[in-house]
Design a protein around this motif. Structure first.
Motif, PDB file in Angstrom:
ATOM      1  N   LYS A  59      29.834  49.745  53.938  1.00 13.88           N
ATOM      2  CA  LYS A  59      30.713  50.745  54.481  1.00 13.88           C
ATOM      3  C   LYS A  59      30.980  50.888  55.957  1.00 13.88           C
ATOM      4  O   LYS A  59      31.750  51.206  56.325  1.00 13.88           O
ATOM      5  CB  LYS A  59      30.058  51.911  54.002  1.00 13.88           C
ATOM      6  N   VAL A  60      29.948  50.459  56.656  1.00 15.49           N
ATOM      7  CA  VAL A  60      30.036  50.280  58.038  1.00 15.49           C
ATOM      8  C   VAL A  60      30.397  49.058  58.556  1.00 15.49           C
ATOM      9  O   VAL A  60      30.911  48.861  59.811  1.00 15.49           O
ATOM     10  CB  VAL A  60      28.670  50.669  58.838  1.00 15.49           C
ATOM     11  N   ARG A  61      30.255  48.085  57.884  1.00 12.72           N
ATOM     12  CA  ARG A  61      30.598  46.714  58.321  1.00 12.72           C
ATOM     13  C   ARG A  61      32.349  46.465  58.585  1.00 12.72           C
ATOM     14  O   ARG A  61      32.680  45.932  59.394  1.00 12.72           O
ATOM     15  CB  ARG A  61      30.207  45.754  57.195  1.00 12.72           C
ATOM     16  N   THR A  62      33.017  47.015  57.535  1.00 12.33           N
ATOM     17  CA  THR A  62      34.459  46.959  57.760  1.00 12.33           C
ATOM     18  C   THR A  62      35.302  47.371  58.831  1.00 12.33           C
ATOM     19  O   THR A  62      35.827  46.877  59.506  1.00 12.33           O
ATOM     20  CB  THR A  62      35.115  47.334  56.424  1.00 12.33           C
ATOM     21  N   PRO A  63      34.753  48.559  59.374  1.00  7.38           N
ATOM     22  CA  PRO A  63      35.511  49.043  60.476  1.00  7.38           C
ATOM     23  C   PRO A  63      34.807  48.119  61.883  1.00  7.38           C
ATOM     24  O   PRO A  63      35.765  47.998  62.756  1.00  7.38           O
ATOM     25  CB  PRO A  63      34.924  50.577  60.736  1.00  7.38           C
ATOM     26  N   LEU A  64      33.395  47.891  61.717  1.00  8.07           N
ATOM     27  CA  LEU A  64      33.174  47.163  62.920  1.00  8.07           C
ATOM     28  C   LEU A  64      33.945  45.810  63.032  1.00  8.07           C
ATOM     29  O   LEU A  64      34.017  45.306  64.053  1.00  8.07           O
ATOM     30  CB  LEU A  64      31.524  46.795  62.810  1.00  8.07           C
ATOM     31  N   PHE A  65      33.806  45.138  61.718  1.00  6.73           N
ATOM     32  CA  PHE A  65      34.757  43.688  61.991  1.00  6.73           C
ATOM     33  C   PHE A  65      36.130  43.981  62.586  1.00  6.73           C
ATOM     34  O   PHE A  65      36.585  43.141  63.243  1.00  6.73           O
ATOM     35  CB  PHE A  65      34.770  43.221  60.701  1.00  6.73           C
ATOM     36  N   ASN A  66      36.684  45.118  62.016  1.00  6.67           N
ATOM     37  CA  ASN A  66      38.118  45.262  62.475  1.00  6.67           C
ATOM     38  C   ASN A  66      38.388  45.656  63.885  1.00  6.67           C
ATOM     39  O   ASN A  66      39.175  44.791  64.586  1.00  6.67           O
ATOM     40  CB  ASN A  66      38.651  46.261  61.467  1.00  6.67           C
ATOM     41  N   ALA A  67      37.544  46.271  64.390  1.00  3.99           N
ATOM     42  CA  ALA A  67      37.584  46.715  65.734  1.00  3.99           C
ATOM     43  C   ALA A  67      37.133  45.443  66.639  1.00  3.99           C
ATOM     44  O   ALA A  67      37.694  45.262  67.661  1.00  3.99           O
ATOM     45  CB  ALA A  67      36.437  47.814  66.228  1.00  3.99           C
ATOM     46  N   ILE A  68      36.126  44.590  66.154  1.00  2.00           N
ATOM     47  CA  ILE A  68      35.831  43.381  67.067  1.00  2.00           C
ATOM     48  C   ILE A  68      37.128  42.419  67.144  1.00  2.00           C
ATOM     49  O   ILE A  68      37.136  41.754  68.250  1.00  2.00           O
ATOM     50  CB  ILE A  68      34.356  42.679  66.650  1.00  2.00           C
ATOM     51  N   LEU A  69      37.518  42.145  66.120  1.00  2.00           N
ATOM     52  CA  LEU A  69      38.535  41.171  65.985  1.00  2.00           C
ATOM     53  C   LEU A  69      40.074  41.845  66.383  1.00  2.00           C
ATOM     54  O   LEU A  69      40.852  41.045  66.966  1.00  2.00           O
ATOM     55  CB  LEU A  69      38.829  40.717  64.482  1.00  2.00           C
TER      56      LEU A  69
END
Lengths: 192, 166
Positions: A59-69
């Motif tokens: 749940k927390v991983r997807t927004p983190l990946f999108n923000a970083i890339l």
């Protein structure tokens, strides 16, 4: 069973899990929410179905990946991919390398950097700015990290500002994460 | 500034007055998500078969393998918060390989391989855990814990260098 791909390639393999993906028909409401499954969007990769076994991190991983890339400003999209490539070279994640090396080539319309890395690995000779970025990503990805103050100085000398260096740290570190999941929980195999 | 209260900021030696903090607020969304990932990996609401104490002890172990001293301290404190059960404490020592406990031996072999030499990870570490009775869902929980720590440790290493260069 399809053959496992051992060498770096820009052709994206199929990812074959070593553990059981969740069964979408038995998914809990929390899993469906984290998977963003809706009646009109039921296509979910096996990789994400494996990660759904641990729904709180998914749940927390997807927004983190999108923000970083993809966050606006700072380091260019292609140079963030080069951080991912450096990590994937150290960690030998064939699947991640294929995804991010092909994306780097598409963004830069230049295959020479990826070709050099595929040929000479972490020792590849690259143009100055790419070399400073790749070298930092490689050294930060080692265990323990081998990145030194000189590597930050080299990034500044190559023209990167503080936000760009931060974005590079983030994308490199993120692929320390992604490589470990992809490479330990499954195998890259030929698409059939 | 809320950022300085977050784990990676404290571990990177960043304080309220550090000139770098202002630059880092550009990526405030990422740091908030990083803190959420820390909580989801270390203290999840549903920990499955891997307890909060085991997670904190494994985090101390991996931080030590990475020579990430500030994070070793952070995870030691988290282990205390989780009640510091005596039977879990040995997991924090990288020299401990599980003793006679098959489940623990398989888990530690996997965690060490993926933390330190991920390029050499094979299917064998996974099948050894499955043979020792570790559920697939718990294997994914362990992988996510390990992977998050790899990210956090490198983020702290990078921020510490950036702070030194400012």
């Amino acid at each position: 069973m399809s053959a496992i791909i051992e060498d770096f390639t820009t052709t994206i393999p199929h990812w074959q899990p070593r553990v059981k993906p969740i069964d979408l028909s038995e998914a809990t409401p929390a899993q469906l929410d984290a998977l963003k499954v809706t009646p009109s969007n039921t296509k979910v990769s096996e990789y994400v179905l494996v990660l759904a076994n641990d729904v709180e991190t998914l749940k927390v991983r997807t927004p983190l990946f999108n923000a970083i890339l993809y966050n606006k400003g700072g380091l260019s999209r292609a140079e963030r991919e080069l951080g991912a490539i450096g990590a994937s070279a150290v960690n030998r994640c064939v699947y991640c390398m294929a995804v991010h090396a092909s994306r780097y080539n598409q963004l830069t319309k230049d295959e020479s950097v990826v070709e050099a890395i595929f040929a000479d690995g972490t020792k590849a000779a690259l143009p100055p700015r790419a070399a400073a970025i790749f070298r930092f990503a490689v050294k930060l990805s080692e265990t323990p990290s081998k990145a030194e103050p000189e590597d930050i100085a080299a990034l500044k000398a190559a023209g990167l500002d503080e936000t760009e260096i931060l974005d590079l740290i983030l994308s490199t570190a993120l692929f320390g994460w992604a490589n470990r999941l992809m490479h330990s929980l499954g195998d890259p195999v030929e698409r059939t | 500034m809320a950022l300085v209260n977050e784990v990676v900021f404290a571990a990177s030696g960043l304080t309220e007055t550090d000139p770098l903090v202002a630059a880092l607020t550009v990526r405030e969304d990422i740091f908030a998500a990083t803190e959420a990932a820390h909580d989801a990996s270390l203290t999840p609401t549903d920990p499955g078969g891997i307890s909060h104490a085991e997670r904190a002890a494994l985090a101390v172990r991996i931080a030590r393998q990475n020579e990430a001293e500030t994070l070793v301290s952070h995870y030691r404190a988290l282990f205390e918060t989780a009640g510091a059960p005596a039977e879990i404490a040995p997991l924090a020592d990288p020299a401990f390989t599980g003793g006679d406990d098959k489940r623990l031996t398989a888990i530690l072999a996997y965690m060490d391989q993926v933390a330190v030499t991920p390029r050499e990870a094979t299917a064998e570490e996974i099948t050894a855990m499955q043979a020792a009775g570790v559920a697939d869902a718990d294997i994914v929980r362990l992988a996510e814990l390990n992977a998050f720590l790899a990210y956090q440790i490198r983020l702290v290493a990078g921020l510490s260098l950036l702070r030194g260069a400012a």
